[in-house]
Design a protein around this motif. Structure first.
Motif, PDB file in Angstrom:
ATOM      1  N   MET A 110      52.848  24.212  31.060  1.00 46.84           N
ATOM      2  CA  MET A 110      51.492  24.053  30.514  1.00 46.84           C
ATOM      3  C   MET A 110      50.549  23.381  31.510  1.00 46.84           C
ATOM      4  O   MET A 110      49.373  23.749  31.608  1.00 46.84           O
ATOM      5  N   ILE A 111      51.049  22.420  32.288  1.00 48.45           N
ATOM      6  CA  ILE A 111      50.211  21.781  33.311  1.00 48.45           C
ATOM      7  C   ILE A 111      49.847  22.795  34.393  1.00 48.45           C
ATOM      8  O   ILE A 111      48.687  22.882  34.815  1.00 48.45           O
ATOM      9  N   ALA A 112      50.828  23.577  34.850  1.00 47.43           N
ATOM     10  CA  ALA A 112      50.546  24.599  35.862  1.00 47.43           C
ATOM     11  C   ALA A 112      49.523  25.611  35.343  1.00 47.43           C
ATOM     12  O   ALA A 112      48.591  26.006  36.072  1.00 47.43           O
ATOM     13  N   LEU A 113      49.678  26.030  34.103  1.00 47.08           N
ATOM     14  CA  LEU A 113      48.726  26.971  33.508  1.00 47.08           C
ATOM     15  C   LEU A 113      47.335  26.351  33.422  1.00 47.08           C
ATOM     16  O   LEU A 113      46.329  27.022  33.698  1.00 47.08           O
ATOM     17  N   SER A 114      47.256  25.083  33.086  1.00 50.15           N
ATOM     18  CA  SER A 114      45.957  24.390  33.010  1.00 50.15           C
ATOM     19  C   SER A 114      45.263  24.386  34.361  1.00 50.15           C
ATOM     20  O   SER A 114      44.053  24.641  34.448  1.00 50.15           O
ATOM     21  N   PHE A 115      46.013  24.106  35.428  1.00 51.18           N
ATOM     22  CA  PHE A 115      45.423  24.135  36.770  1.00 51.18           C
ATOM     23  C   PHE A 115      44.954  25.543  37.140  1.00 51.18           C
ATOM     24  O   PHE A 115      43.893  25.708  37.748  1.00 51.18           O
ATOM     25  N   ALA A 116      45.751  26.544  36.789  1.00 50.01           N
ATOM     26  CA  ALA A 116      45.362  27.926  37.095  1.00 50.01           C
ATOM     27  C   ALA A 116      44.086  28.315  36.349  1.00 50.01           C
ATOM     28  O   ALA A 116      43.186  28.957  36.923  1.00 50.01           O
ATOM     29  N   ILE A 117      43.985  27.924  35.100  1.00 50.23           N
ATOM     30  CA  ILE A 117      42.783  28.230  34.315  1.00 50.23           C
ATOM     31  C   ILE A 117      41.575  27.488  34.878  1.00 50.23           C
ATOM     32  O   ILE A 117      40.480  28.054  34.986  1.00 50.23           O
ATOM     33  N   ALA A 118      41.770  26.232  35.269  1.00 46.09           N
ATOM     34  CA  ALA A 118      40.665  25.465  35.869  1.00 46.09           C
ATOM     35  C   ALA A 118      40.204  26.115  37.173  1.00 46.09           C
ATOM     36  O   ALA A 118      38.995  26.256  37.419  1.00 46.09           O
ATOM     37  N   ALA A 119      41.149  26.519  38.016  1.00 51.27           N
ATOM     38  CA  ALA A 119      40.800  27.183  39.279  1.00 51.27           C
ATOM     39  C   ALA A 119      40.060  28.495  39.010  1.00 51.27           C
ATOM     40  O   ALA A 119      39.052  28.798  39.668  1.00 51.27           O
ATOM     41  N   GLU A 120      40.523  29.254  38.045  1.00 50.88           N
ATOM     42  CA  GLU A 120      39.869  30.511  37.675  1.00 50.88           C
ATOM     43  C   GLU A 120      38.435  30.257  37.203  1.00 50.88           C
ATOM     44  O   GLU A 120      37.500  30.969  37.594  1.00 50.88           O
ATOM     45  N   THR A 121      38.257  29.244  36.398  1.00 52.39           N
ATOM     46  CA  THR A 121      36.924  28.906  35.882  1.00 52.39           C
ATOM     47  C   THR A 121      35.988  28.500  37.013  1.00 52.39           C
ATOM     48  O   THR A 121      34.836  28.954  37.069  1.00 52.39           O
ATOM     49  N   ILE A 122      36.454  27.670  37.924  1.00 54.54           N
ATOM     50  CA  ILE A 122      35.631  27.227  39.061  1.00 54.54           C
ATOM     51  C   ILE A 122      35.281  28.415  39.957  1.00 54.54           C
ATOM     52  O   ILE A 122      34.128  28.564  40.390  1.00 54.54           O
ATOM     53  N   LEU A 123      36.264  29.258  40.233  1.00 54.66           N
ATOM     54  CA  LEU A 123      36.002  30.444  41.065  1.00 54.66           C
ATOM     55  C   LEU A 123      34.961  31.359  40.434  1.00 54.66           C
ATOM     56  O   LEU A 123      34.077  31.880  41.117  1.00 54.66           O
ATOM     57  N   ARG A 124      35.055  31.563  39.137  1.00 58.15           N
ATOM     58  CA  ARG A 124      34.087  32.432  38.453  1.00 58.15           C
ATOM     59  C   ARG A 124      32.700  31.804  38.435  1.00 58.15           C
ATOM     60  O   ARG A 124      31.702  32.484  38.667  1.00 58.15           O
ATOM     61  N   LYS A 125      32.619  30.511  38.140  1.00 56.09           N
ATOM     62  CA  LYS A 125      31.336  29.830  37.978  1.00 56.09           C
ATOM     63  C   LYS A 125      30.594  29.686  39.297  1.00 56.09           C
ATOM     64  O   LYS A 125      29.399  29.960  39.386  1.00 56.09           O
ATOM     65  N   PHE A 126      31.287  29.249  40.332  1.00 53.96           N
ATOM     66  CA  PHE A 126      30.604  28.905  41.575  1.00 53.96           C
ATOM     67  C   PHE A 126      30.700  29.967  42.677  1.00 53.96           C
ATOM     68  O   PHE A 126      29.892  29.968  43.595  1.00 53.96           O
ATOM     69  N   PHE A 127      31.692  30.847  42.582  1.00 51.90           N
ATOM     70  CA  PHE A 127      31.872  31.811  43.658  1.00 51.90           C
ATOM     71  C   PHE A 127      31.847  33.261  43.184  1.00 51.90           C
ATOM     72  O   PHE A 127      32.092  34.172  43.970  1.00 51.90           O
ATOM     73  N   SER A 128      31.592  33.475  41.906  1.00 55.04           N
ATOM     74  CA  SER A 128      31.550  34.824  41.317  1.00 55.04           C
ATOM     75  C   SER A 128      32.781  35.643  41.704  1.00 55.04           C
ATOM     76  O   SER A 128      32.678  36.817  42.060  1.00 55.04           O
ATOM     77  N   HIS A 129      33.916  34.996  41.661  1.00 56.25           N
ATOM     78  CA  HIS A 129      35.176  35.651  42.017  1.00 56.25           C
ATOM     79  C   HIS A 129      36.218  35.328  40.940  1.00 56.25           C
ATOM     80  O   HIS A 129      36.217  34.250  40.368  1.00 56.25           O
ATOM     81  N   SER A 130      37.106  36.250  40.696  1.00 56.54           N
ATOM     82  CA  SER A 130      38.170  36.038  39.732  1.00 56.54           C
ATOM     83  C   SER A 130      39.514  36.319  40.378  1.00 56.54           C
ATOM     84  O   SER A 130      39.645  37.277  41.151  1.00 56.54           O
ATOM     85  N   MET A 131      40.476  35.478  40.058  1.00 60.15           N
ATOM     86  CA  MET A 131      41.833  35.738  40.538  1.00 60.15           C
ATOM     87  C   MET A 131      42.446  36.892  39.755  1.00 60.15           C
ATOM     88  O   MET A 131      43.337  37.560  40.231  1.00 60.15           O
ATOM     89  N   GLY A 132      41.984  37.097  38.525  1.00 66.14           N
ATOM     90  CA  GLY A 132      42.501  38.173  37.687  1.00 66.14           C
ATOM     91  C   GLY A 132      43.922  37.907  37.237  1.00 66.14           C
ATOM     92  O   GLY A 132      44.758  37.472  38.022  1.00 66.14           O
ATOM     93  N   GLY A 133      44.179  38.104  35.972  1.00 61.37           N
ATOM     94  CA  GLY A 133      45.529  37.993  35.458  1.00 61.37           C
ATOM     95  C   GLY A 133      45.912  36.631  34.921  1.00 61.37           C
ATOM     96  O   GLY A 133      47.055  36.450  34.487  1.00 61.37           O
ATOM     97  N   ILE A 134      44.990  35.664  34.947  1.00 57.24           N
ATOM     98  CA  ILE A 134      45.330  34.347  34.418  1.00 57.24           C
ATOM     99  C   ILE A 134      45.613  34.444  32.918  1.00 57.24           C
ATOM    100  O   ILE A 134      46.516  33.784  32.400  1.00 57.24           O
TER     101      ILE A 134
END
Length: 189
Positions: free
Chosen positions: A16-40
């Motif tokens: 759950m901690i690893a998933l939380s970090f992945a979701i946070a990274a995905e959110t930051i990438l989408r918000k500030f860099f208009s990029h998605s890792m896809g598949g989170i």
């Protein structure tokens, strides 16, 4: 059994901690860099499928599941003990049913070589195999609990059966919370 429950709880927390970090990274990438890792979201689904049986196992071992005990405390000792056996055995039977369902799902996935309908196109046999192992751990744990409760009933050890497998009284819960609070206060100092 306690060790399996502890390992399950640690595994649950780590995933759950690893998933939380992945979701946070995905959110930051989408918000500030208009990029998605896809598949989170796909990873989130796999994580929940794996950690749910592990959380169920910890809950079963700790007797932390919700039980409606309005009448339980008013019943005679033997009746309470028999209800506790019924609860443990029914949970074990539920776990067996879920294991059966999980096993059949994994067999179908293997037979059809199913893949996820996502951008990653993950072969489903991999996450479902981990799900099957987690479900097997839950089943083994609940069968062990049910066996112990049944053995105590066969021996006629109603007091131990009621104490170990019965829901705690409100006073017991209060004492446990106060002890936990005392431990946490000791760690913070």
């Amino acid at each position: 059994m306690k060790r399996i429950a502890q390992l399950s709880g640690i595994t649950f927390g780590a995933i759950m901690i690893a998933l939380s970090f992945a979701i946070a990274a995905e959110t930051i990438l989408r918000k500030f860099f208009s990029h998605s890792m896809g598949g989170i979201d796909e990873l989130g689904g796999y994580a929940v499928a794996v950690v749910a049986p592990l959380a169920f196992l910890v809950t079963a071992y700790e007797q932390a599941h919700i039980r409606i005990n309005v009448l339980h405390g008013k019943l005679p000792l033997r009746a309470r003990a028999m209800l506790n056996v019924a609860a443990a055995v029914s949970l074990g039977l539920l776990a067996l049913f879920l294991l059966y369902f999980t096993f059949n799902t994994v067999q179908d996935t293997l037979a059809y070589r199913s893949i996820a309908q996502t951008p990653w196109a993950t072969p489903l046999i991999y996450p479902q195999s981990v799900w099957l192992v987690a479900m097997l751990a839950f089943t083994i744990g609940t069968i062990a609990i049910a066996s112990r409760a049944t053995l105590l009933a066969i021996r006629g050890d109603w007091t131990t059966l009621d104490r170990r497998f019965g829901p705690g009284s409100p006073q017991d819960e209060l004492e446990a919370e106060l002890a936990d609070l005392k431990t946490r206060d000791g760690l913070q100092q």
